[in-house]
Design an enzyme around this catalytic site. Sequence first.
Site, PDB file in Angstrom:
ATOM      1  N   ASP A 144       0.845  -1.194   0.000  1.00 16.19           N
ATOM      2  CA  ASP A 144       0.000   0.000   0.000  1.00 16.19           C
ATOM      3  C   ASP A 144       0.883   1.249   0.000  1.00 16.19           C
ATOM      4  O   ASP A 144       0.591   2.238  -0.650  1.00 16.19           O
ATOM      5  CB  ASP A 144      -0.858   0.050   1.278  1.00 16.19           C
ATOM      6  CG  ASP A 144      -2.005  -0.934   1.211  1.00 16.19           C
ATOM      7  OD1 ASP A 144      -2.065  -1.709   0.232  1.00 16.19           O
ATOM      8  OD2 ASP A 144      -2.824  -0.942   2.151  1.00 16.19           O
ATOM      9  N   PHE A 151       2.262   1.902  -3.367  1.00 24.12           N
ATOM     10  CA  PHE A 151       1.178   2.358  -4.227  1.00 24.12           C
ATOM     11  C   PHE A 151       0.911   3.846  -3.987  1.00 24.12           C
ATOM     12  O   PHE A 151       0.793   4.641  -4.922  1.00 24.12           O
ATOM     13  CB  PHE A 151      -0.096   1.542  -3.972  1.00 24.12           C
ATOM     14  CG  PHE A 151      -1.237   1.954  -4.846  1.00 24.12           C
ATOM     15  CD1 PHE A 151      -1.363   1.454  -6.131  1.00 24.12           C
ATOM     16  CD2 PHE A 151      -2.191   2.867  -4.396  1.00 24.12           C
ATOM     17  CE1 PHE A 151      -2.411   1.847  -6.953  1.00 24.12           C
ATOM     18  CE2 PHE A 151      -3.234   3.270  -5.210  1.00 24.12           C
ATOM     19  CZ  PHE A 151      -3.340   2.754  -6.499  1.00 24.12           C
ATOM     20  N   GLU A 209     -25.864 -16.014 -11.400  1.00 25.61           N
ATOM     21  CA  GLU A 209     -24.819 -15.120 -10.893  1.00 25.61           C
ATOM     22  C   GLU A 209     -24.885 -15.127  -9.377  1.00 25.61           C
ATOM     23  O   GLU A 209     -25.914 -15.490  -8.801  1.00 25.61           O
ATOM     24  CB  GLU A 209     -25.074 -13.671 -11.373  1.00 25.61           C
ATOM     25  CG  GLU A 209     -25.071 -13.505 -12.870  1.00 25.61           C
ATOM     26  CD  GLU A 209     -25.577 -12.113 -13.296  1.00 25.61           C
ATOM     27  OE1 GLU A 209     -25.630 -11.194 -12.459  1.00 25.61           O
ATOM     28  OE2 GLU A 209     -25.931 -11.987 -14.471  1.00 25.61           O
ATOM     29  N   LYS A 234     -25.335 -13.292  -5.866  1.00 27.79           N
ATOM     30  CA  LYS A 234     -26.037 -12.084  -5.434  1.00 27.79           C
ATOM     31  C   LYS A 234     -25.129 -11.363  -4.448  1.00 27.79           C
ATOM     32  O   LYS A 234     -24.872 -11.846  -3.348  1.00 27.79           O
ATOM     33  CB  LYS A 234     -27.358 -12.457  -4.783  1.00 27.79           C
ATOM     34  CG  LYS A 234     -28.228 -11.250  -4.510  1.00 27.79           C
ATOM     35  CD  LYS A 234     -29.632 -11.691  -4.127  1.00 27.79           C
ATOM     36  CE  LYS A 234     -30.587 -10.524  -4.048  1.00 27.79           C
ATOM     37  NZ  LYS A 234     -30.170  -9.470  -3.135  1.00 27.79           N
ATOM     38  N   ASP A 286     -24.075  -8.728  -1.810  1.00 34.47           N
ATOM     39  CA  ASP A 286     -24.853  -8.050  -0.789  1.00 34.47           C
ATOM     40  C   ASP A 286     -24.312  -6.637  -0.568  1.00 34.47           C
ATOM     41  O   ASP A 286     -23.475  -6.402   0.282  1.00 34.47           O
ATOM     42  CB  ASP A 286     -24.791  -8.859   0.514  1.00 34.47           C
ATOM     43  CG  ASP A 286     -25.935  -8.507   1.439  1.00 34.47           C
ATOM     44  OD1 ASP A 286     -26.829  -7.765   1.004  1.00 34.47           O
ATOM     45  OD2 ASP A 286     -25.924  -8.962   2.588  1.00 34.47           O
ATOM     46  N   GLU A 321     -23.474  -3.405  -8.351  1.00 33.31           N
ATOM     47  CA  GLU A 321     -23.561  -3.333  -6.903  1.00 33.31           C
ATOM     48  C   GLU A 321     -22.255  -2.800  -6.327  1.00 33.31           C
ATOM     49  O   GLU A 321     -21.181  -3.242  -6.723  1.00 33.31           O
ATOM     50  CB  GLU A 321     -23.808  -4.767  -6.402  1.00 33.31           C
ATOM     51  CG  GLU A 321     -24.385  -4.874  -5.049  1.00 33.31           C
ATOM     52  CD  GLU A 321     -25.913  -4.787  -5.050  1.00 33.31           C
ATOM     53  OE1 GLU A 321     -26.519  -4.452  -6.084  1.00 33.31           O
ATOM     54  OE2 GLU A 321     -26.479  -5.050  -3.983  1.00 33.31           O
ATOM     55  N   TYR A 328     -23.319  -5.791 -13.548  1.00 34.82           N
ATOM     56  CA  TYR A 328     -24.116  -6.893 -14.085  1.00 34.82           C
ATOM     57  C   TYR A 328     -25.139  -6.448 -15.130  1.00 34.82           C
ATOM     58  O   TYR A 328     -25.965  -7.229 -15.564  1.00 34.82           O
ATOM     59  CB  TYR A 328     -24.816  -7.680 -12.968  1.00 34.82           C
ATOM     60  CG  TYR A 328     -25.544  -6.856 -11.916  1.00 34.82           C
ATOM     61  CD1 TYR A 328     -26.676  -6.123 -12.238  1.00 34.82           C
ATOM     62  CD2 TYR A 328     -25.108  -6.843 -10.595  1.00 34.82           C
ATOM     63  CE1 TYR A 328     -27.343  -5.394 -11.291  1.00 34.82           C
ATOM     64  CE2 TYR A 328     -25.776  -6.109  -9.625  1.00 34.82           C
ATOM     65  CZ  TYR A 328     -26.892  -5.392  -9.983  1.00 34.82           C
ATOM     66  OH  TYR A 328     -27.544  -4.657  -9.044  1.00 34.82           O
ATOM     67  N   LYS A 338     -32.392 -16.912  -2.187  1.00 37.18           N
ATOM     68  CA  LYS A 338     -31.634 -16.509  -0.999  1.00 37.18           C
ATOM     69  C   LYS A 338     -31.324 -17.739  -0.157  1.00 37.18           C
ATOM     70  O   LYS A 338     -32.223 -18.535   0.139  1.00 37.18           O
ATOM     71  CB  LYS A 338     -32.464 -15.537  -0.157  1.00 37.18           C
ATOM     72  CG  LYS A 338     -32.812 -14.257  -0.906  1.00 37.18           C
ATOM     73  CD  LYS A 338     -31.960 -13.123  -0.464  1.00 37.18           C
ATOM     74  CE  LYS A 338     -32.811 -12.144   0.296  1.00 37.18           C
ATOM     75  NZ  LYS A 338     -32.138 -10.952   0.690  1.00 37.18           N
ATOM     76  N   CYS A 362     -22.546  -1.459  38.971  1.00 36.66           N
ATOM     77  CA  CYS A 362     -21.449  -1.757  38.041  1.00 36.66           C
ATOM     78  C   CYS A 362     -20.672  -2.977  38.535  1.00 36.66           C
ATOM     79  O   CYS A 362     -20.229  -3.004  39.673  1.00 36.66           O
ATOM     80  CB  CYS A 362     -20.526  -0.548  37.929  1.00 36.66           C
ATOM     81  SG  CYS A 362     -19.060  -0.885  36.942  1.00 36.66           S
ATOM     82  N   CYS A 367     -17.127  -1.534  39.700  1.00 29.43           N
ATOM     83  CA  CYS A 367     -16.873  -0.560  40.757  1.00 29.43           C
ATOM     84  C   CYS A 367     -18.086  -0.374  41.672  1.00 29.43           C
ATOM     85  O   CYS A 367     -18.078   0.479  42.549  1.00 29.43           O
ATOM     86  CB  CYS A 367     -16.448   0.783  40.162  1.00 29.43           C
ATOM     87  SG  CYS A 367     -17.782   1.632  39.310  1.00 29.43           S
ATOM     88  N   CYS A 398     -22.566   2.788  33.636  1.00 32.20           N
ATOM     89  CA  CYS A 398     -21.921   3.050  34.923  1.00 32.20           C
ATOM     90  C   CYS A 398     -21.530   4.525  34.881  1.00 32.20           C
ATOM     91  O   CYS A 398     -20.751   4.934  34.019  1.00 32.20           O
ATOM     92  CB  CYS A 398     -20.674   2.188  35.081  1.00 32.20           C
ATOM     93  SG  CYS A 398     -19.608   2.800  36.404  1.00 32.20           S
ATOM     94  N   CYS A 427     -14.108   4.465  37.702  1.00 33.52           N
ATOM     95  CA  CYS A 427     -14.403   3.055  37.401  1.00 33.52           C
ATOM     96  C   CYS A 427     -13.180   2.452  36.684  1.00 33.52           C
ATOM     97  O   CYS A 427     -12.806   2.912  35.600  1.00 33.52           O
ATOM     98  CB  CYS A 427     -15.642   2.944  36.515  1.00 33.52           C
ATOM     99  SG  CYS A 427     -15.962   1.247  36.003  1.00 33.52           S
TER     100      CYS A 427
HETATM  101  S1  IVH Z   1     -29.916  -7.900 -11.309  1.00 33.40           S
HETATM  102  C1  IVH Z   1     -33.867  -6.163 -12.641  1.00 33.40           C
HETATM  103  N1  IVH Z   1     -27.803  -9.195 -10.446  1.00 33.40           N
HETATM  104  O1  IVH Z   1     -30.091  -7.453  -5.574  1.00 33.40           O
HETATM  105  C2  IVH Z   1     -32.652  -6.860 -12.160  1.00 33.40           C
HETATM  106  N2  IVH Z   1     -28.978  -7.800  -8.928  1.00 33.40           N
HETATM  107  O2  IVH Z   1     -32.851  -7.889  -4.668  1.00 33.40           O
HETATM  108  C3  IVH Z   1     -31.811  -6.004 -11.367  1.00 33.40           C
HETATM  109  N3  IVH Z   1     -27.999  -7.688  -6.702  1.00 33.40           N
HETATM  110  O3  IVH Z   1     -31.481  -4.428  -6.686  1.00 33.40           O
HETATM  111  C4  IVH Z   1     -30.857  -6.658 -10.517  1.00 33.40           C
HETATM  112  N4  IVH Z   1     -26.316  -9.041  -7.094  1.00 33.40           N
HETATM  113  O4  IVH Z   1     -29.044  -4.475  -5.833  1.00 33.40           O
HETATM  114  C5  IVH Z   1     -28.808  -8.349 -10.133  1.00 33.40           C
HETATM  115  N5  IVH Z   1     -25.908 -10.371  -9.817  1.00 33.40           N
HETATM  116  C6  IVH Z   1     -26.893  -9.523  -9.510  1.00 33.40           C
HETATM  117  C7  IVH Z   1     -27.021  -8.951  -8.232  1.00 33.40           C
HETATM  118  C8  IVH Z   1     -28.094  -8.095  -7.979  1.00 33.40           C
HETATM  119  C9  IVH Z   1     -26.901  -8.268  -6.192  1.00 33.40           C
HETATM  120  C10 IVH Z   1     -28.908  -6.801  -5.929  1.00 33.40           C
HETATM  121  C11 IVH Z   1     -29.352  -5.559  -6.674  1.00 33.40           C
HETATM  122  C12 IVH Z   1     -30.837  -5.671  -6.769  1.00 33.40           C
HETATM  123  C13 IVH Z   1     -31.137  -6.544  -5.611  1.00 33.40           C
HETATM  124  C14 IVH Z   1     -32.476  -7.227  -5.784  1.00 33.40           C
END
Ligand code: IVH
Length: 674
Positions: free
Chosen positions: A35, A38, A118, A120, A122, A184, A234, A321, A415, A418, A433, A439
């Site tokens: 780092d 960099f 794909e 998902k 978070d 995302e 995506y 999910k 506490c 103390c 406390c 303390c």
């Molecule tokens: S496609 C209309 N692909 O999940 C389709 N969404 O619960 C739009 N998300 O709003 C989303 N990974 O924020 C898509 N590989 C992925 C994703 C993804 C995470 C999120 C995205 C979306 C939410 C829906």
Amino acid sequence: MADINSVKETIEKLRQEIERHNRLYYIEAKPEISDYDFDRLLEKLIALEKQHPELVTPDSPSQRVGGTITRIFPAVRHSEPMLSLANTYSPAEVEDFYNRVTKLLALEGVYEQEIVAELKFDGVAVSLLYRDGLLVRGATRGDGFQGDDITANIRTIATVPLRLQGKDRSVSEQAGKTVEVRGEVFMRKDDFERLNESRPEEDRFANPRNATAGTLKLQDSSEVANRRMYFVAYWLKGLGDESTEQAERLELLEKLGFYTGGNYRLCRTLDDIGRFIDQWSEKRWKLPFETDGVVLKLNDVRQWEKLGATAKSPRWAIAYKYPAQQAETVLRDVVFQVGRLGTITPVAELEPVRLAGSTVSRSTLHNFDEIERLAVMLHDRVIIEKSGEVIPKVIRVVRDRRPADARPIDIPGTCPECATPLVKPENEVHWYCPNEQDCPAQIRGRILHFASRDAMDIKTLGKALVDQLVDVGIVRDVSDLYFLQEPQLERLERMGRKSAQNLLRALDESREKSYDRLLYALGIRHVGRATARELAKTYSSLDELMHASEEDLSMVPDIGPAIAKSVHDYFSRSSVAKFLEKLRDAGLKLSVSEKSAPVNRNFEGISVIFTGTLERYGRDRASEMVVERGGRIVGSVSKKTGLIVAGKEPGSKLEKARKLGVRVISEEEFEAML
Ligand code: IVH
């Protein structure tokens, strides 16, 4: 003076080198340099660009370091709604989706179909706009129709290309062409933990997603840059010759310079989908970031429009999910921890159990109300869960298996350290406390915080040693540390001459730690590392900060009323003034050092107010320049106001300033002063 062409070449090489290292670090996870190295490369580029401002381009990696302050994020409309996805939680529901799509397509005369699976991610959905190949806008999803313009913050994300790359670059750069990419923004688990560590306990984020959302809405983009967020793409529109297959679009996104995560798979059958889901159900715990499921999309994009969407989500895609990971274990004991701010936190001691890739033996119960809510007793069998959160939590008691020796949890009234009676401020869930001064748990907590990595980073000052120093009574607050003598230390158990000298040396070196670190190290309620940096940018010395009013404080970027109040309260205490004097005597840095002093100090000590519209600079930039030059921005006019800058159509502040005899200057005069 070096020949301009060779400077240009050097700059170009540096830019390529920096973006290459960005790729290696963020996308390939194979960094080749530290780092530190960099940062040196980046500094070199910034210095050269400063000497040759005419060579600065909007896609230079120097544009990623941030610095812009955005006080209000303007609302923007999305070109087409940003939909969310319908969620499913079982293989049966996935099958339903598959059959539904198959049936609908059969009506269209399509009998073969592929599904792209794909991960998902978070995080937080955002939309990026590129015009003539250059990133011009980044916006949040908002309500799906309208989001917030967070361009300055988006620019700091290393995996967001500032200019579209690859052979399609020429296509994207056709004049007037607008390309939109959606995806995302997320934070890695380790970066998230590091960030939380640098925040006061009471202000920690529950999970990386919340941390990402909070970060994207920061006013100071340089703070966003500090947090190393990622963008995974995506969705693509507008290039003109993008493929009609999602899988190919993902490949194209990669060619354009985006990160896609690379873990998608084209599925031809329901079995393929099942295998992908199963495979990632365990493997996902090894990923450096959080995934809460799998997204299934019809590969044939031409069918998307035909299938359409419900009010909220498309019919051509669905999210599966993963169920939250749970485990059953036994609550062995509950201990009540006293934090450095006096907060009492009940912590569950559990029989160790495996959960989501790690062994869990402790879990927070948050507060007394939570114990009541769970109606949990000692020795109960409990279910713990890890969902989006990194830290598992107790979600319920297995009532029908309550053991014979179960007994109520003793909620302390005093506490545990103390014996001072606990108090509960109105509107708060925690008990405290109140014995701040004496303390021992609070004293130890403050010292440990002071020595921690993001604060003064005094490695030799660990927990055992702090316990000892406080127990023997030679350290009562952190300022005492700097007056310790070798003989005193040598008398401590398990402390030889050598360790004593090491500690003294480490303490001595810590005197050089920057003022903003010290500010964080003080452990003021709600003041984390980032807040301390912000405060230090506006108030370049503790003296200035000490005299700031609550209102002034709340004008600092990213400082809300709660922080402003907390800082103001802290400095209003009489014990604190004495304590800070001792720190001064100890030779600590109570102001920004000369080295980082800016261009000039023409506004040193002057509090400035803007009124009306400034033509040359936005308010934010103007405020920033005042602060860089030692001044302060205040909210309301008083006799203490040094200067009021009146732009076009000034407001009532101008009148008030005139009445009070405050000096008023025009925008031209202001510029001259700069
Ligand atoms: S496609 C209309 N692909 O999940 C389709 N969404 O619960 C739009 N998300 O709003 C989303 N990974 O924020 C898509 N590989 C992925 C994703 C993804 C995470 C999120 C995205 C979306 C939410 C829906």
